[in-house]
Design a protein around this motif. Structure first.
Motif, short mmCIF file in Angstrom:
data_model
loop_
_atom_site.label_atom_id
_atom_site.label_comp_id
_atom_site.label_asym_id
_atom_site.label_seq_id
_atom_site.Cartn_x
_atom_site.Cartn_y
_atom_site.Cartn_z
N UNK A 81 0.83 -1.21 0.00
CA UNK A 81 0.00 0.00 0.00
C UNK A 81 0.87 1.26 0.00
N UNK A 82 1.94 1.25 0.81
CA UNK A 82 2.85 2.40 0.83
C UNK A 82 3.51 2.60 -0.53
N UNK A 86 3.28 5.79 -3.16
CA UNK A 86 4.47 6.50 -3.66
C UNK A 86 4.50 6.50 -5.19
N UNK A 87 4.11 5.39 -5.79
CA UNK A 87 4.07 5.31 -7.26
C UNK A 87 3.03 6.27 -7.81
N UNK A 88 1.86 6.31 -7.18
CA UNK A 88 0.81 7.23 -7.64
C UNK A 88 1.26 8.68 -7.53
N UNK A 89 1.94 9.03 -6.44
CA UNK A 89 2.45 10.39 -6.25
C UNK A 89 3.46 10.73 -7.34
N UNK A 94 4.93 13.54 -12.38
CA UNK A 94 5.46 13.50 -13.75
C UNK A 94 4.43 14.00 -14.76
N UNK A 95 3.16 13.63 -14.55
CA UNK A 95 2.15 14.05 -15.52
C UNK A 95 1.90 15.56 -15.47
#
Length: 100
Positions: A81-82, A86-89, A94-95
């Motif tokens: 979950x962590x 972090x990947x979503x952030x 980047x987007x």
């Protein structure tokens, strides 16, 4: 090559490494691990920060594996979950900050 490196981590019973990539892949594949810095080198902050950010501080041993304290069992669901957060952030950053 790269595939052999990843295969060793996937099938490894325990990963003992001084490599950031071996550390990261071990976490991704839920392998037991212990990471240590190279003696006399100071470029280990990325490994330490990665593990600390996941609450896996006992998996980084700057004392060259001299501590005999038993390692905790990772809560892989919490760690996943962590990592997902972090990947979503990172993707969001980047987007919004890419010149395309």
């Amino acid at each position: 090559g790269t595939m052999e490196f990843i295969a060793c981590i996937i099938i490894g019973a325990f990963v003992f490494s001084n490599s950031f990539h071996a550390t990261a892949f071990s976490v991704l594949f839920h392998n037991p691990l212990l990471t240590y810095p190279l003696r006399g080198r100071t470029n280990h902050s990325r490994m330490r920060d990665f593990l600390n950010g996941l609450g896996m501080t006992d998996r980084f041993d700057p004392q060259q594996i001299q501590d005999t304290t038993p390692l905790s069992t990772p809560d892989w669901k919490r760690i996943d979950d962590l990592l997902s957060g972090k990947i979503d952030t990172s993707k969001s950053f980047l987007s919004h900050n890419t010149n395309s």
